[in-house]
Motif scaffolding. Structure first.
Motif, PDB file in Angstrom:
ATOM      1  N   ASP A  12      49.587  22.449  34.145  1.00 47.39           N
ATOM      2  CA  ASP A  12      51.095  22.635  34.753  1.00 47.39           C
ATOM      3  C   ASP A  12      51.839  21.941  33.465  1.00 47.39           C
ATOM      4  N   GLU A  13      51.146  20.782  33.465  1.00 47.33           N
ATOM      5  CA  GLU A  13      51.724  20.055  32.059  1.00 47.33           C
ATOM      6  C   GLU A  13      51.905  20.669  30.711  1.00 47.33           C
ATOM      7  N   TRP A  14      50.842  21.578  30.607  1.00 53.31           N
ATOM      8  CA  TRP A  14      50.933  22.138  29.277  1.00 53.31           C
ATOM      9  C   TRP A  14      51.674  23.212  29.295  1.00 53.31           C
ATOM     10  N   ALA A  15      51.705  24.007  30.238  1.00 50.75           N
ATOM     11  CA  ALA A  15      52.821  25.029  30.755  1.00 50.75           C
ATOM     12  C   ALA A  15      54.218  24.731  30.408  1.00 50.75           C
ATOM     13  N   ALA A  16      54.337  23.559  31.114  1.00 53.51           N
ATOM     14  CA  ALA A  16      55.768  22.968  30.937  1.00 53.51           C
ATOM     15  C   ALA A  16      56.349  22.623  29.492  1.00 53.51           C
ATOM     16  N   ALA A  17      55.270  21.885  28.858  1.00 49.14           N
ATOM     17  CA  ALA A  17      55.604  21.302  27.640  1.00 49.14           C
ATOM     18  C   ALA A  17      55.673  22.211  26.412  1.00 49.14           C
ATOM     19  N   GLU A  18      56.425  21.951  25.594  1.00 54.57           N
ATOM     20  CA  GLU A  18      56.503  22.716  24.414  1.00 54.57           C
ATOM     21  C   GLU A  18      55.043  22.576  23.438  1.00 54.57           C
ATOM     22  N   THR A  19      54.819  23.661  23.132  1.00 55.58           N
ATOM     23  CA  THR A  19      53.529  23.531  22.594  1.00 55.58           C
ATOM     24  C   THR A  19      53.444  22.947  21.365  1.00 55.58           C
ATOM     25  N   PRO A  20      52.501  21.841  21.182  1.00 57.24           N
ATOM     26  CA  PRO A  20      52.469  21.051  19.998  1.00 57.24           C
ATOM     27  C   PRO A  20      52.034  22.039  18.808  1.00 57.24           C
ATOM     28  N   SER A  21      52.792  22.056  17.733  1.00 57.86           N
ATOM     29  CA  SER A  21      52.633  22.603  16.194  1.00 57.86           C
ATOM     30  C   SER A  21      51.163  22.872  16.055  1.00 57.86           C
ATOM     31  N   GLY A  22      50.305  21.826  16.214  1.00 58.43           N
ATOM     32  CA  GLY A  22      48.860  21.907  15.555  1.00 58.43           C
ATOM     33  C   GLY A  22      47.943  22.493  16.634  1.00 58.43           C
ATOM     34  N   ASP A  63      47.546  16.523  13.063  1.00 59.57           N
ATOM     35  CA  ASP A  63      48.423  17.029  14.149  1.00 59.57           C
ATOM     36  C   ASP A  63      48.198  16.451  15.346  1.00 59.57           C
ATOM     37  N   HIS A  64      47.012  16.509  15.628  1.00 61.03           N
ATOM     38  CA  HIS A  64      46.530  15.913  16.947  1.00 61.03           C
ATOM     39  C   HIS A  64      47.062  14.506  17.368  1.00 61.03           C
ATOM     40  N   LEU A  65      46.672  13.560  16.370  1.00 68.13           N
ATOM     41  CA  LEU A  65      46.949  12.343  16.394  1.00 68.13           C
ATOM     42  C   LEU A  65      48.439  12.035  16.678  1.00 68.13           C
ATOM     43  N   ALA A  66      49.504  12.803  15.789  1.00 69.85           N
ATOM     44  CA  ALA A  66      50.721  12.723  15.979  1.00 69.85           C
ATOM     45  C   ALA A  66      51.278  12.853  17.500  1.00 69.85           C
ATOM     46  N   TRP A  67      50.571  14.176  17.786  1.00 72.00           N
ATOM     47  CA  TRP A  67      50.947  14.540  19.459  1.00 72.00           C
ATOM     48  C   TRP A  67      50.395  13.557  20.356  1.00 72.00           C
ATOM     49  N   ARG A  90      50.643  12.094  24.849  1.00 72.46           N
ATOM     50  CA  ARG A  90      49.574  11.947  25.536  1.00 72.46           C
ATOM     51  C   ARG A  90      49.390  11.111  26.863  1.00 72.46           C
ATOM     52  N   ALA A  91      50.127   9.760  26.626  1.00 75.87           N
ATOM     53  CA  ALA A  91      50.178   9.126  27.555  1.00 75.87           C
ATOM     54  C   ALA A  91      50.890   9.418  28.905  1.00 75.87           C
TER      55      ALA A  91
END
Length: 191
Positions: free
Chosen positions: A37-47, A73-77, A82-83
């Motif tokens: 649900d969180e991933w679907a609601a959020a903007e897709t991270p560019s990487g 890219d992962h570390l920036a997201w 993440r928190a």
């Protein structure tokens, strides 16, 4: 069932493996559903290219296999989002144990049988020096996919087996491995 190589994104610069210990199948499913649900609601991270979630056959653990264009890219997201994402999951499913994240690259795959479906995935960690030892065919072993950590200190092997019984028949007495089945996949089709 989906084969592991079907999950590998060709543009992946890094593959992240992370286990969540939830304790029960119900808690595992609740955690994954909340995360989806969180991933679907959020903007897709560019990487982020793909995120696959495996459920252990006993239901007590989740294994995340994420593919990103790069570690940067992962570390920036992770620094930015993440928190927030994890805290919402932890509100619904408190007490999840997360022993750590392994940053890897797919080193090589050995496929013994490309036709039969995989019934179970088994994940193990070995010394990096052991990755060049040939993967000996065994009844029911379909393939093994070796991932190396960035500094080559260890390797994580994702083995595909036709079924649980075949894997257990070849496992030494007293040795325990977690077995997983694919539970959910999220693939970014922009790239």
């Amino acid at each position: 069932m989906t084969r592991f190589l079907d999950l590998v994104h060709p543009a992946a610069g890094t593959a992240l493996l992370s286990e969540w210990r939830t304790g029960t199948a119900e808690r595992s499913r609740t955690a994954v559903d909340a995360l989806m649900d969180e991933w679907a609601a959020a903007e897709t991270p560019s990487g982020r290219l793909a995120q696959h979630v495996f459920l252990s056959t006993d239901g007590a653990n989740l294994l995340f296999y994420a593919q990103w264009t790069s570690d940067a890219d992962h570390l920036a997201w992770a620094r930015a989002r993440r928190a927030e994402v994890v805290s919402r999951v932890d509100t619904l499913v408190p007490g999840i144990e997360r022993p750590g994240l392994a940053r890897t690259r797919l080193h090589h795959s050995v496929v013994h049988d490309a036709e039969r479906p995989a019934g179970v995935f088994v994940v193990s960690t070995v010394a990096a020096g052991d990755v060049e030892i040939p993967v000996v065919p065994a009844p029911g072993l379909l393939a093994a996919h070796t991932h190396l950590t960035p500094h080559g200190e260890r390797a994580i092997v994702v083995a595909e087996w036709s079924d649980t019984a075949s894997h257990e028949a070849t496992t030494a007495d007293g040795v325990s491995f977690k077995q997983y089945t694919l539970y959910h996949s999220l693939v970014d089709d922009r790239l």
